[in-house]
Design a protein around this motif. Structure first.
Motif, mmCIF file in Angstrom:
data_model
loop_
_atom_site.group_PDB
_atom_site.id
_atom_site.type_symbol
_atom_site.label_atom_id
_atom_site.label_comp_id
_atom_site.label_asym_id
_atom_site.label_seq_id
_atom_site.Cartn_x
_atom_site.Cartn_y
_atom_site.Cartn_z
ATOM 1 N N TYR A 132 -5.633 9.429 -1.464
ATOM 2 C CA TYR A 132 -5.314 8.190 -0.745
ATOM 3 C C TYR A 132 -5.762 8.309 0.721
ATOM 4 C CZ TYR A 132 -2.431 4.633 1.539
ATOM 5 O OH TYR A 132 -1.996 3.579 2.309
ATOM 6 N N LYS A 133 -5.412 9.424 1.345
ATOM 7 C CA LYS A 133 -5.789 9.650 2.752
ATOM 8 C C LYS A 133 -7.309 9.711 2.910
ATOM 9 C CE LYS A 133 -1.514 12.124 3.576
ATOM 10 N NZ LYS A 133 -0.908 13.463 3.663
ATOM 11 N N SER A 188 3.692 9.042 -6.746
ATOM 12 C CA SER A 188 4.480 10.215 -6.370
ATOM 13 C C SER A 188 5.317 10.570 -7.588
ATOM 14 C CB SER A 188 5.373 9.890 -5.177
ATOM 15 O OG SER A 188 6.192 10.990 -4.884
ATOM 16 N N SER A 218 -1.950 11.866 -3.193
ATOM 17 C CA SER A 218 -1.683 11.571 -1.786
ATOM 18 C C SER A 218 -2.880 11.941 -0.915
ATOM 19 C CB SER A 218 -0.441 12.331 -1.314
ATOM 20 O OG SER A 218 -0.258 12.187 0.062
ATOM 21 N N TRP A 238 -2.794 2.429 -3.824
ATOM 22 C CA TRP A 238 -1.541 3.146 -4.003
ATOM 23 C C TRP A 238 -1.793 4.524 -4.611
ATOM 24 C CZ3 TRP A 238 -2.322 -1.797 -6.046
ATOM 25 C CH2 TRP A 238 -1.618 -2.831 -5.430
ATOM 26 N N ALA A 244 -6.232 -0.484 3.274
ATOM 27 C CA ALA A 244 -4.981 0.008 2.701
ATOM 28 C C ALA A 244 -4.426 -0.947 1.650
ATOM 29 C CB ALA A 244 -3.955 0.226 3.810
ATOM 30 N N GLU A 245 -4.662 -2.240 1.822
ATOM 31 C CA GLU A 245 -4.096 -3.222 0.906
ATOM 32 C C GLU A 245 -4.592 -2.987 -0.514
ATOM 33 O OE1 GLU A 245 -3.824 -8.026 0.346
ATOM 34 O OE2 GLU A 245 -4.400 -7.217 2.281
ATOM 35 N N THR A 298 0.841 -1.190 0.000
ATOM 36 C CA THR A 298 0.000 0.000 0.000
ATOM 37 C C THR A 298 0.876 1.239 0.000
ATOM 38 O OG1 THR A 298 -1.849 1.118 1.103
ATOM 39 C CG2 THR A 298 -0.169 0.151 2.512
ATOM 40 N N GLY A 299 0.273 2.391 -0.301
ATOM 41 C CA GLY A 299 0.954 3.679 -0.157
ATOM 42 C C GLY A 299 1.573 4.231 -1.411
ATOM 43 N N LYS A 300 2.644 4.983 -1.191
ATOM 44 C CA LYS A 300 3.294 5.746 -2.255
ATOM 45 C C LYS A 300 4.111 4.845 -3.175
ATOM 46 C CE LYS A 300 6.915 8.348 -1.248
ATOM 47 N NZ LYS A 300 7.734 9.472 -0.782
ATOM 48 N N ARG A 324 -8.727 6.168 2.711
ATOM 49 C CA ARG A 324 -8.428 5.454 3.963
ATOM 50 C C ARG A 324 -9.350 5.937 5.091
ATOM 51 N NH1 ARG A 324 -7.447 1.783 5.236
ATOM 52 N NH2 ARG A 324 -5.917 2.032 6.879
#
Length: 133
Positions: A102-103, A119, A99, A116, A112-113, A29-31, A106
């Motif tokens: 994404y937040k 960036s 970004s 993405w 989260a899985e 997950t994430g950036k 969430r």
């Protein structure tokens, strides 16, 4: 017989050691940096949802074929339009709005899985995204 077992065990061990190095290191997950986003797009293209959170004008100027367009300032009210249970890559022009989106997802309770954000920035050529730093 022992030689065949040894060879098979050696081959299995080598495969397990080398295989993680073949693909880009994509976090759960994430950036994502552009190389990771490219790998994700290439390996999961058929099931991947590309969520484009740019403005209407930016989207009309060029976008990935099949991208889901929800401007970031509308996302909170339209979060139900983002498919659940599928991998989602969020993109914008520079990564800042992605970004934030994404937040927002969430905070809205999305797991989260397999979620993405890029960036970096994206170029479009005939509907195919090209990810850059």
């Amino acid at each position: 017989m022992k030689t065949a077992r040894f060879a098979a065990a050696l081959l299995l061990a080598a495969t397990l050691l080398v295989s993680p190095c073949i693909a880009a290191d994509i976090p759960v997950t994430g950036k994502l940096d552009p190389a990771q986003a490219t790998e994700l797009y290439t390996t999961q293209k058929d099931g991947l949802v590309i969520l484009d959170v740019r403005t209407d004008a930016e989207f009309k100027a060029g976008h990935a074929e099949g991208a889901l367009h929800i401007p970031v300032d509308q996302l909170a009210a339209r979060v139900q339009e983002v498919p659940e249970g599928k991998p989602v890559l969020i993109i914008c022009r520079s990564g800042m709005r992605a970004s934030n989106a994404y937040k927002m997802l969430r905070k809205a309770g999305r797991p989260a899985e397999n979620l993405w954000f890029l960036s970096g920035y994206t170029d479009y050529n005939a509907g195919t995204p090209k990810f850059h730093n």
